[in-house]
Design a protein around this motif. Structure first.
Motif, PDB file in Angstrom:
ATOM      1  N   ALA A 195      -0.632  -1.840   5.231  1.00  0.00           N
ATOM      2  CA  ALA A 195      -1.055  -1.547   6.596  1.00  0.00           C
ATOM      3  C   ALA A 195      -2.007  -2.631   7.094  1.00  0.00           C
ATOM      4  N   THR A 202      -2.011   0.971   1.737  1.00  0.00           N
ATOM      5  CA  THR A 202      -3.200   0.574   2.495  1.00  0.00           C
ATOM      6  C   THR A 202      -3.207  -0.940   2.685  1.00  0.00           C
ATOM      7  N   ASN A 244      -1.304  -5.186  10.161  1.00  0.00           N
ATOM      8  CA  ASN A 244      -2.256  -5.271  11.252  1.00  0.00           C
ATOM      9  C   ASN A 244      -2.595  -6.728  11.557  1.00  0.00           C
ATOM     10  N   ALA A 295       2.212   4.280   7.250  1.00  0.00           N
ATOM     11  CA  ALA A 295       1.506   3.032   6.920  1.00  0.00           C
ATOM     12  C   ALA A 295       1.746   1.985   8.009  1.00  0.00           C
ATOM     13  N   SER A 296       3.007   1.881   8.462  1.00  0.00           N
ATOM     14  CA  SER A 296       3.294   0.855   9.451  1.00  0.00           C
ATOM     15  C   SER A 296       2.669   1.195  10.803  1.00  0.00           C
ATOM     16  N   VAL A 322      -0.137   2.902  11.220  1.00  0.00           N
ATOM     17  CA  VAL A 322      -1.555   2.609  11.091  1.00  0.00           C
ATOM     18  C   VAL A 322      -1.780   1.106  11.236  1.00  0.00           C
ATOM     19  N   GLY A 323      -0.904   0.345  10.578  1.00  0.00           N
ATOM     20  CA  GLY A 323      -1.036  -1.103  10.636  1.00  0.00           C
ATOM     21  C   GLY A 323      -0.796  -1.640  12.034  1.00  0.00           C
ATOM     22  N   SER A 367       8.449  -2.072   7.572  1.00  0.00           N
ATOM     23  CA  SER A 367       8.295  -1.010   6.581  1.00  0.00           C
ATOM     24  C   SER A 367       9.647  -0.404   6.233  1.00  0.00           C
TER      25      SER A 367
END
Lengths: 256, 787
Positions: free
Chosen positions: B279, B276, B283, B372-373, B375-376, B322
């Motif tokens: 991410a 988290t 971002n 994760a990447s 989402v980021g 990532s």
């Protein structure tokens, strides 16, 4: 930034349209309007422009900043959509086109040259041109395009290693590498001194002459207008004048 | 290579320090995820293989003594595939390298062939000769702990007689993967060993000729154990059955399962936290990158690159980071799962631990890092796609600032212009500022969690050894004895005081719920072995009725004042109704206590004793141990000093590396968040800061502006981290709660100091790195370039 000299004639915009010769028009623009909503204020960038651009011609669009010439160029290049009016490119309508069609149009038919070059700083001259040759349908080789703008010795230089004029010539090479029908140049010499500016214009003229690419150059610099076939003047979102140069003045005689 | 991909690689390289900082966070998450998954998979695979190979039983029962034919009847019960009867006896062992006795379990081997269930897998040596009474197979961990090899000897006190046994083989059994002796918190292979012997001599020594006292069953596939257990209990009852248990309650299996469950849940929670944060960092960095490259994006669009191609380009940036993180994380994870497994190998006895790295685990780790990447990258990609090319051609409009509540505070404090710049910057991007603060808080919380758990475990040890178990020695008799047996202990050398204990095996039942326990009878106001309530401290035994651990009360679903059924599993086996007098929130076990006289009255017996706790004179220790080794009635001797020593070994083995890992992880997060925040502030405001320099600001002053912002974020993050950390600890304390022990939460100021110091440390390091860049700021170039 001072405005360019006011156009001599005040011919109505209507009269400009249809004044072409035998060559077929590349662009046909009718009653083009563009309104920007800026909060509660409406800005009328274009107030009903009618225009035809002919194949192979060298056209200069002259006008002070805020006159709407960049807006017109952006719409012609498929970067922006008009609020109303029509834009025909050959048989195709660009007004109301979707993003995919505009992207294809930009990719295949039109070349852009910007005032600030907009090169990708992390790519070399050759790679910046390759950006285009990799996605166009009938491209020239990057080296070929760079040779046309006389940068064959600077292929592997990064933008930060090139002078302003050289960067702009890379941008021109990048724009012409796809062999576009139209080359749209937004203040290509705006950020350059006279001598460098002349070199850049030479490159544009050479492309126009050798490839027959219709070329539209936006400028607020009236001195440049003399090397064009045709000069259109804009003010307040309207075409306010047209002048045809019977003979284009050689660049060596142009100063500003 | 395509030109756009080259741009990608060069962009990544140009931002390598930020890329590395984020990749490190991804790597930590992936490392933990993979290590936990792979360790889980390996342990489970090993367990499955071992149970299959060792033919681990499904149901276990202890009986006082049953004749052989009962085993055959048990095998004929519905749903039963195989049954195996054995003689199992607890004895004291006398090993040459130890003064005090060890506890040992003697288990009979069949007269012919190998056991059909709970097999013994030989590590070295040979099988015992079924006719010899002086041969045994030693459990591997016990042999290792004492440096015993095939051919060495161990003395077992069998019915009061010292019997010299030769170790003819060394082996392991799935029944004792986690070989722990009753009352211990950790396995102590020096003080607990299993010895497999020929049946005949063992049976004759313990009066088991023609009979058995231990029965294991293997069920047919898909048969639930409950029904079989009920049938089996009925069958064994006349012979003193102590109540059969399913595999899920078998001690070794229970521990192993518990460990697996914990691995499985923590295997997701902690990595998720890291990913988290990763991410979030991705971002922030990508949004900034898109903003900085808006003109490049416009040019690409003008050249005819589609939104998809451009969106993908920035997604790939995130994927690149990532992927790097995942690669590093997987390498770390492989190493870490190896070292975890090595730790497990010291506590669990497996014939061979299969380190399993399944493609599934790799795919899962890779998949999670991709998610994760994505989402980021999402926000940044959206921004890049939404950017209208015509608009992007123009420079970005100046950022809008406004006065905020924070600002009024600054006014009130008459803060300098520099401070106003800092406050406005933070207020302009409230979400990002908030997330940075949360990120920093995460780092701080990780540290609070790590160091608090250490405090908690230390506190648990203090509670156990200083306040609860204040006896030096606990003695258990091999069968209930008279009260005089306990008093005889006081006459042994060095014994200072004694409290008798009465343990009654029983099944407590309330409605449909039941649990088999040993009801502990203790003196009314115990001084040595006390029961501690987490809030009330030492509690006295109620005059009548049961006192239950809150854990047991929960299992049975009862409260103080309720009545439970107590089915006694020894002697006349009465079924009695007993009141629950009180519930105690204790730290260890799921126990049932009763005042010793009340328990004796309930059972209608007088002075019966199962053992005693003693305090002793340390100078007479050896003498006492020697005497205890000679006492036939004594089945087990548990030493407090040994327990403490074992506990401390466990701590030093595990806590040091745990603290180090914790510090490292927290630093990775803290540095990742703070450094990236600083780099982005610098990138966004290089021009502004350079302008200030041109206006005559000193380097230290512009550093002050940038670092003041960082300092403010850090200052806000630290206390939030304390709060978050306490929440983490409370969660962890709940998560680690087992029937065996509850970890107390301890408010320890040191944990907060450690957290704050480490976070500030990360900030200082980030600040130093960024300050160097700030000093290298080329004023002219910065001002010439178009923002």
């Amino acid at each position: 930034m001072s405005a360019g000299p006011a156009p001599g004639s005040s011919q109505p915009a209507d009269a400009v349209a249809g004044s072409g010769g035998a060559a077929p028009p590349v662009f046909r623009v009718r009653d083009l309007r563009k309104v920007y909503e800026m909060g509660e204020v409406q800005v009328h960038a274009l107030r009903g422009v009618d225009l035809e651009i002919l194949a192979g011609e060298m056209l200069v669009l002259l006008g002070p900043s805020g006159s709407g010439k960049s807006t017109l160029l952006n719409i012609l290049g498929g970067l922006d959509l008009p609020t109303s009016g029509s834009v025909e490119y050959g048989e195709r309508r660009l007004d109301g086109a979707d993003e995919a069609l505009l992207t294809r149009f930009r990719r295949e038919h039109v070349g852009f040259v910007f005032q600030f070059y907009n090169l990708i700083p992390s790519l070399t001259a050759r790679e910046n041109v390759a950006l285009v040759t990799e996605i166009a349908r009938y491209p020239m080789r990057p080296e070929e395009a760079l040779t046309m703008v006389r940068l064959q010795d600077r292929l592997d230089h990064f933008p930060s290693q090139l002078s302003g004029g050289e960067q702009q010539r890379v941008a021109i090479a990048r724009a012409i590498a796809k062999r576009p029908q139209v080359l749209l140049c937004d203040e290509p010499t705006g950020a350059l001194d006279v001598e460098t500016g002349i070199v850049v214009l030479e490159a544009l003229e050479r492309v126009n002459r050798e490839l027959g690419t219709a070329t539209v150059v936006i400028t607020h610099n009236a001195a440049i207008a003399d090397f064009a076939d045709r000069v259109l003047s804009m003010a307040n979102g309207e075409l306010v004048g047209e002048r045809r140069n019977e003979t284009r003045r050689p660049l060596s005689e142009i100063h500003w | 290579m395509r030109a756009l991909q080259r741009k990608l690689l060069r962009d990544l390289w140009a931002q390598r320090s930020q890329v590395l900082a984020i990749a490190a966070v991804v790597a930590t998450g992936i490392c933990l995820l993979f290590a936990a998954r792979s360790t889980f998979g390996s342990l489970q695979h090993t367990q499955d293989e071992y149970y299959e190979q060792g033919r681990f039983a499904d149901v276990f029962a202890s009986i006082k003594r049953a004749p052989w034919w009962v085993a055959e009847r048990a095998a004929e019960l519905d749903g039963v595939a195989q049954a195996q009867a054995r003689v199992v006896v607890a004895v004291n062992l006398d090993v040459a390298d130890m003064e005090e006795p060890s506890r040992g379990l003697l288990i009979s081997l069949p007269d012919r062939g190998e056991p059909v269930l709970n097999r013994v897998l030989l590590d070295s040596g040979r099988w015992v000769d079924p006719l010899r009474d002086d041969e045994a197979i030693l459990s591997l961990k016990f042999a290792e702990a004492h440096g015993l090899e095939v051919g060495d000897h161990v003395v077992a006190v069998i019915n009061g007689r010292r019997k010299r046994l030769e170790a003819v083989g060394i082996g392991q059994s799935p029944e004792y993967v986690y070989a722990i002796s009753g009352g211990d918190l950790f396995p102590d292979p020096r003080r607990f060993g299993v010895l497999w012997m020929a049946r005949r001599p063992l049976a004759s020594a313990f009066d088991m000729e023609g009979g058995f006292n231990d029965l294991s069953l293997r069920l047919l596939p898909d048969v639930q154990p409950q029904g079989v257990i009920a049938e089996l209990d009925r069958l064994l009852e006349p012979y003193g059955g102590l109540g059969a248990i399913p595999r899920s309650q078998q001690t070794s299996h229970w521990y192993l399962t518990n460990e697996l469950t914990q691995l499985e849940s923590t295997g997701y929670v902690v990595p998720l936290l890291f990913l988290t944060v990763a991410a979030f960092l991705l971002n922030v960095v990508l949004v900034r990158l898109v903003a900085a490259q808006r003109e490049q994006i416009a040019a690409l669009k003008a050249l005819g690159y589609s939104n998809r191609a451009i969106g993908l380009h920035y997604v790939q940036w995130g994927l690149g980071v990532s992927a790097l993180g995942a690669a590093l994380g997987l390498l770390g994870g492989i190493w870490m799962s190896r070292s975890w497994l090595a730790t497990y190998e010291t506590y669990f006895s497996f014939p061979r631990l299969i380190h399993q790295m399944s493609w599934n685990d790799f795919a899962q780790a890779a998949g999670v890092s991709v998610v994760a990447s994505m989402v980021g990258a999402l926000g940044a990609v959206r921004a890049a796609v939404r950017l209208a090319p015509a608009e992007a051609m123009r420079p970005a409009p100046p950022a809008t600032y406004r006065q905020t509540a924070l600002e009024r505070l600054a006014e009130w404090l008459q803060a300098s212009v520099a401070w106003r710049i800092i406050l406005r910057n933070l207020a302009r991007r409230p979400v990002r500022s908030l997330l940075s603060v949360v990120g920093i808080a995460f780092a701080g919380a990780t540290l609070v969690l790590g160091s608090s758990l250490v405090s908690s475990i230390t506190e648990l040890a203090a509670v156990l050894f200083d306040r609860m178990q204040r006896q030096d020695v606990m003695v258990t008799f091999n069968e209930p004895a008279s009260s005089s047996s306990a008093f005889e202990l006081t006459s042994l050398p060095g014994v200072r005081s004694m409290e008798p204990i009465r343990t009654v095996p029983a099944r407590l039942r309330s409605g449909a719920r039941s649990r088999q326990v040993g009801v502990l009878g203790m003196v009314a106001d115990p001084r040595l072995w006390r029961v501690l309530d987490s809030e009330r401290g030492a509690v006295a035994m109620p005059a009548e009725g049961l006192m239950l651990s809150s854990m047991l009360a929960e299992i049975l679903g009862v409260r103080a004042g309720d009545r439970v059924e107590m089915e006694v599993l020894e002697g006349r086996r009465p079924v009695l109704g007993v009141d629950v007098a009180s519930v105690v929130d204790d730290y260890v076990g799921a126990s049932a206590y009763m005042e010793i006289e009340a328990l004796r009255r309930l059972l209608g017996e007088q002075g019966t004793t199962s053992g005693a706790v003693l305090t002793i004179d340390p100078l007479a220790e050896s003498e006492l141990y020697a005497a205890l080794k000679r006492t036939p009635r004594v089945a087990g001797v548990a030493l407090r000093s040994a327990t403490i020593e074992n506990f401390e070994t466990f701590l030093s083995d595990n806590i040091g590396s745990m603290m180090f890992a914790n510090l490292l992880f927290a630093f990775v997060i803290a540095f990742g968040v703070i450094y990236n925040t600083a780099r982005i502030s610098l990138a966004e405001r290089a021009r502004e800061l350079a302008s200030l320099r041109v206006l005559g600001f000193r380097r230290s002053e512009i550093s002050g502006i940038l670092l003041g912002e960082l300092g403010l974020l850090t200052a806000a993050g630290i206390p939030l981290g304390f709060g978050l950390g306490v929440l983490f600890v409370l969660w962890a304390v709940r998560a680690f709660e087992t029937e065996l022990y509850r970890i107390p939460y301890v408010f320890d100021t040191r944990t907060f100091v450690i957290s704050a110091v480490a976070v500030v440390g990360s900030m200082v390091v980030s600040a130093l790195v960024v300050r160097r860049r700030l000093h290298e700021l080329d004023l002219v170039a910065v001002l010439k370039s178009r923002e």
